[in-house]
Design a protein around this motif. Structure first.
Motif, PDB file in Angstrom:
ATOM      1  N   GLY A 138      21.787  -1.220   4.832  1.00 11.02           N
ATOM      2  CA  GLY A 138      23.237  -1.157   4.746  1.00 11.02           C
ATOM      3  C   GLY A 138      23.879  -2.470   4.369  1.00 11.02           C
ATOM      4  O   GLY A 138      24.881  -2.497   3.640  1.00 11.02           O
ATOM      5  N   MET A 139      23.313  -3.567   4.852  1.00 12.72           N
ATOM      6  CA  MET A 139      23.914  -4.867   4.568  1.00 12.72           C
ATOM      7  C   MET A 139      23.329  -5.481   3.301  1.00 12.72           C
ATOM      8  O   MET A 139      24.035  -5.718   2.313  1.00 12.72           O
ATOM      9  N   ASP A 140      22.033  -5.741   3.275  1.00 11.85           N
ATOM     10  CA  ASP A 140      21.446  -6.464   2.151  1.00 11.85           C
ATOM     11  C   ASP A 140      21.369  -5.616   0.879  1.00 11.85           C
ATOM     12  O   ASP A 140      21.673  -6.105  -0.215  1.00 11.85           O
ATOM     13  N   LEU A 141      20.946  -4.359   1.003  1.00 14.00           N
ATOM     14  CA  LEU A 141      20.708  -3.558  -0.190  1.00 14.00           C
ATOM     15  C   LEU A 141      21.982  -2.909  -0.737  1.00 14.00           C
ATOM     16  O   LEU A 141      22.155  -2.821  -1.949  1.00 14.00           O
ATOM     17  N   LEU A 142      22.876  -2.440   0.137  1.00 13.40           N
ATOM     18  CA  LEU A 142      24.079  -1.743  -0.326  1.00 13.40           C
ATOM     19  C   LEU A 142      25.293  -2.664  -0.463  1.00 13.40           C
ATOM     20  O   LEU A 142      26.038  -2.571  -1.435  1.00 13.40           O
ATOM     21  N   ALA A 143      25.496  -3.548   0.512  1.00 10.62           N
ATOM     22  CA  ALA A 143      26.689  -4.401   0.480  1.00 10.62           C
ATOM     23  C   ALA A 143      26.464  -5.727  -0.231  1.00 10.62           C
ATOM     24  O   ALA A 143      27.394  -6.312  -0.783  1.00 10.62           O
ATOM     25  N   SER A 144      25.235  -6.236  -0.195  1.00  9.32           N
ATOM     26  CA  SER A 144      24.841  -7.459  -0.914  1.00  9.32           C
ATOM     27  C   SER A 144      25.797  -8.628  -0.672  1.00  9.32           C
ATOM     28  O   SER A 144      26.430  -9.137  -1.609  1.00  9.32           O
ATOM     29  N   PRO A 145      25.933  -9.090   0.569  1.00 13.75           N
ATOM     30  CA  PRO A 145      26.822 -10.234   0.818  1.00 13.75           C
ATOM     31  C   PRO A 145      26.292 -11.502   0.164  1.00 13.75           C
ATOM     32  O   PRO A 145      25.084 -11.680   0.007  1.00 13.75           O
ATOM     33  N   LYS A 146      27.203 -12.371  -0.205  1.00 19.91           N
ATOM     34  CA  LYS A 146      26.808 -13.645  -0.821  1.00 19.91           C
ATOM     35  C   LYS A 146      27.538 -14.791  -0.134  1.00 19.91           C
ATOM     36  O   LYS A 146      28.491 -14.580   0.635  1.00 19.91           O
ATOM     37  N   ALA A 147      27.087 -15.991  -0.410  1.00 22.54           N
ATOM     38  CA  ALA A 147      27.682 -17.173   0.210  1.00 22.54           C
ATOM     39  C   ALA A 147      29.177 -17.207  -0.054  1.00 22.54           C
ATOM     40  O   ALA A 147      29.626 -16.998  -1.183  1.00 22.54           O
ATOM     41  N   GLY A 148      29.935 -17.450   1.007  1.00 19.65           N
ATOM     42  CA  GLY A 148      31.379 -17.547   0.897  1.00 19.65           C
ATOM     43  C   GLY A 148      32.118 -16.257   1.161  1.00 19.65           C
ATOM     44  O   GLY A 148      33.338 -16.274   1.343  1.00 19.65           O
ATOM     45  N   ASP A 149      31.425 -15.119   1.155  1.00 22.93           N
ATOM     46  CA  ASP A 149      32.072 -13.841   1.483  1.00 22.93           C
ATOM     47  C   ASP A 149      32.511 -13.822   2.946  1.00 22.93           C
ATOM     48  O   ASP A 149      31.881 -14.452   3.806  1.00 22.93           O
ATOM     49  N   THR A 150      33.575 -13.071   3.209  1.00 25.09           N
ATOM     50  CA  THR A 150      33.925 -12.737   4.585  1.00 25.09           C
ATOM     51  C   THR A 150      33.410 -11.338   4.867  1.00 25.09           C
ATOM     52  O   THR A 150      33.787 -10.376   4.190  1.00 25.09           O
ATOM     53  N   PRO A 214      41.470 -14.832   7.372  1.00 27.05           N
ATOM     54  CA  PRO A 214      42.610 -15.312   6.577  1.00 27.05           C
ATOM     55  C   PRO A 214      42.417 -15.160   5.072  1.00 27.05           C
ATOM     56  O   PRO A 214      43.398 -15.109   4.326  1.00 27.05           O
ATOM     57  N   ALA A 215      41.159 -15.079   4.625  1.00 24.92           N
ATOM     58  CA  ALA A 215      40.879 -14.912   3.197  1.00 24.92           C
ATOM     59  C   ALA A 215      40.597 -13.461   2.842  1.00 24.92           C
ATOM     60  O   ALA A 215      40.099 -13.163   1.748  1.00 24.92           O
ATOM     61  N   GLY A 216      40.922 -12.537   3.740  1.00 26.32           N
ATOM     62  CA  GLY A 216      40.646 -11.128   3.487  1.00 26.32           C
ATOM     63  C   GLY A 216      39.204 -10.770   3.786  1.00 26.32           C
ATOM     64  O   GLY A 216      38.429 -11.583   4.310  1.00 26.32           O
ATOM     65  N   ILE A 217      38.826  -9.536   3.465  1.00 31.59           N
ATOM     66  CA  ILE A 217      37.495  -9.013   3.771  1.00 31.59           C
ATOM     67  C   ILE A 217      36.787  -8.630   2.471  1.00 31.59           C
ATOM     68  O   ILE A 217      37.336  -7.883   1.651  1.00 31.59           O
ATOM     69  N   ASP A 218      35.588  -9.146   2.298  1.00 29.24           N
ATOM     70  CA  ASP A 218      34.774  -8.840   1.114  1.00 29.24           C
ATOM     71  C   ASP A 218      33.721  -7.768   1.387  1.00 29.24           C
ATOM     72  O   ASP A 218      33.352  -7.020   0.488  1.00 29.24           O
ATOM     73  N   VAL A 219      33.226  -7.715   2.633  1.00 25.08           N
ATOM     74  CA  VAL A 219      32.211  -6.726   3.015  1.00 25.08           C
ATOM     75  C   VAL A 219      32.577  -6.185   4.388  1.00 25.08           C
ATOM     76  O   VAL A 219      32.895  -6.955   5.301  1.00 25.08           O
ATOM     77  N   SER A 273      43.094   1.044  -5.850  1.00 29.83           N
ATOM     78  CA  SER A 273      43.893  -0.061  -6.391  1.00 29.83           C
ATOM     79  C   SER A 273      43.144  -1.386  -6.359  1.00 29.83           C
ATOM     80  O   SER A 273      43.387  -2.257  -7.197  1.00 29.83           O
ATOM     81  N   ARG A 274      42.221  -1.533  -5.409  1.00 29.43           N
ATOM     82  CA  ARG A 274      41.521  -2.815  -5.267  1.00 29.43           C
ATOM     83  C   ARG A 274      40.064  -2.756  -5.720  1.00 29.43           C
ATOM     84  O   ARG A 274      39.343  -3.746  -5.632  1.00 29.43           O
ATOM     85  N   GLY A 275      39.615  -1.598  -6.172  1.00 28.85           N
ATOM     86  CA  GLY A 275      38.242  -1.490  -6.664  1.00 28.85           C
ATOM     87  C   GLY A 275      37.206  -1.641  -5.573  1.00 28.85           C
ATOM     88  O   GLY A 275      36.107  -2.182  -5.805  1.00 28.85           O
ATOM     89  N   VAL A 276      37.528  -1.172  -4.372  1.00 32.05           N
ATOM     90  CA  VAL A 276      36.581  -1.262  -3.251  1.00 32.05           C
ATOM     91  C   VAL A 276      35.449  -0.261  -3.473  1.00 32.05           C
ATOM     92  O   VAL A 276      35.686   0.915  -3.747  1.00 32.05           O
ATOM     93  N   ARG A 277      34.225  -0.729  -3.357  1.00 31.59           N
ATOM     94  CA  ARG A 277      33.047   0.122  -3.531  1.00 31.59           C
ATOM     95  C   ARG A 277      32.566   0.591  -2.157  1.00 31.59           C
ATOM     96  O   ARG A 277      32.255  -0.229  -1.296  1.00 31.59           O
ATOM     97  N   VAL A 278      32.502   1.892  -1.949  1.00 31.54           N
ATOM     98  CA  VAL A 278      32.113   2.467  -0.661  1.00 31.54           C
ATOM     99  C   VAL A 278      30.763   3.163  -0.808  1.00 31.54           C
ATOM    100  O   VAL A 278      30.564   3.978  -1.718  1.00 31.54           O
ATOM    101  N   LYS A 279      29.829   2.841   0.083  1.00 29.64           N
ATOM    102  CA  LYS A 279      28.512   3.449   0.072  1.00 29.64           C
ATOM    103  C   LYS A 279      28.242   4.127   1.409  1.00 29.64           C
ATOM    104  O   LYS A 279      28.416   3.511   2.473  1.00 29.64           O
ATOM    105  N   ASN A 280      27.807   5.380   1.380  1.00 28.84           N
ATOM    106  CA  ASN A 280      27.364   6.076   2.583  1.00 28.84           C
ATOM    107  C   ASN A 280      25.886   5.775   2.808  1.00 28.84           C
ATOM    108  O   ASN A 280      25.069   5.951   1.895  1.00 28.84           O
TER     109      ASN A 280
END
Length: 349
Positions: A138-150, A214-219, A273-280
């Motif tokens: 769920g985290m690494d394969l689908l959401a793929s967080p990167k340095a600096g993301d919130t 404060p910088a919003g949510i990326d994942v 409107s924000r191009g949020v990608r949702v994965k089940n």
């Protein structure tokens, strides 16, 4: 002993949430293994939110032990590759003894396997088992967080949430947890290393979460839904990623099975409107292809203490229904297990 005690579902319609009379304690003979089968003694029973969905949908065999992942020890075997004394991951369910192997019902991706005793055997139903795979997929394969993301993780002190958040930290993200009482929030920051944690019990949850991000949510790693999702929704950045792992706040609803669709509908204006990608997330989709990959990555991190993991272990078959209800309410602190018999690898009950 010649008798096997187990918990089964009571007859009749199920309530929205489990009650005292939802389950019945039964007895039967300890099963005898047939060709291609092994009989095992249950050591640890894993209690997880998805099990309530299984029960509501009557997925389990009738008049059989309630389904659960388990850690067990082989007592008798007619199954190739398994010998008496072996420790195994299997699905004995809420029972003291059970069969595994040929013609034994189990969810199709929960294949029995022999355990490596170099790590705690209870981890096979936790950080090094399906929970670890769930967090990794769920985290690494689908959401793929990167340095600096919130990254925001709900149910952050629970079995999956604590692992998912620490995996995001390994990728260099800033991680904010959502948990319950203050002791859980302190655990999330002080022990797990999250950058911040807010309480869903706070009457000012939306403002608290906005202040922590404060910088919003990326994942966003979703385990709960309900008011927590509503607090997260306005904070999504453009091209954010959301993994829907669980929606425990909705499991007791009549339309609980459609709760993912409900969240999608609720968030559609923001998602579009924000191009949020949702994965089940369905962890079964990753069981065959990524379990060994997860072990190769997560196992050394656990061994080195770079991923910490807390278990909430209760004692005795009799406590399972109450412990299960407590877990669904969020009254556990860490991964909920019930220990039914001696763990010989620890030398204690």
């Amino acid at each position: 002993m010649t008798m096997n005690r187990f918990w089964a579902l009571a007859e009749g319609p199920l309530p929205a949430w489990p009650q005292e009379d939802t389950f019945v304690l039964k007895e039967g003979e300890i099963p005898t293994p047939g060709p291609g089968q092994a009989m095992t003694r249950t050591i640890y029973v894993s209690l997880d939110p998805y099990q309530w969905y299984y029960k509501q949908q009557r997925i389990e065999p009738v008049d059989a032990p309630c389904h659960a992942r388990t850690v067990s020890q082989v007592v008798r075997s007619r199954m190739d590759g398994f010998a008496p004394g072996d420790f195994v991951f299997n699905t004995n369910g809420w029972a003291e003894y059970g069969l595994m192997g040929k013609d034994v019902w189990r969810p199709n991706y929960m294949v029995p396997r022999k355990l490596d005793e170099s790590s705690r055997i209870s981890h096979a139903v936790g950080v090094l088992g399906m929970l670890g795979l769930t967090a990794y997929a769920g985290m690494d394969l689908l959401a793929s967080p990167k340095a600096g993301d919130t990254v925001v993780v709900s149910a952050a002190s629970g079995g999956v949430g604590q692992i998912a958040g620490q995996l995001a930290k390994q990728r260099g993200a800033r991680v904010v947890g959502i948990a319950g009482r203050d002791t859980k929030c302190r655990f999330v920051t002080d022990e797990l290393g999250f950058d911040a944690c807010v309480s869903h019990l706070s009457p000012t949850l939306p403002a608290d979460l906005a202040a922590a991000c404060p910088a919003g949510i990326d994942v966003y790693f979703e385990n709960v839904g309900g008011k927590i999702f509503e607090a997260v929704l306005p904070l999504f950045n453009a091209a954010a990623r959301m993994t829907i792992c669980g929606l425990i706040a909705h499991y007791g609803e009549e339309a609980g099975r459609d709760s993912r669709a409900m969240l999608m509908k609720l968030g559609e204006p923001v998602f579009s409107s924000r191009g949020v990608r949702v994965k089940n997330l369905s962890v079964g989709d990753f069981a065959a292809s990524h379990h060994e990959e997860m072990l190769a990555y997560v196992g050394p991190l656990v061994a080195a203490g770079k991923i910490k993991y807390r278990e909430d272990i209760r004692q005795g078959l009799e406590v399972i229904p109450a412990a299960f209800a407590q877990m669904l309410r969020g009254d556990n602190f860490g991964k909920m297990l019930v220990q039914l018999s001696l763990d010989p690898t620890l030398g204690q009950v």
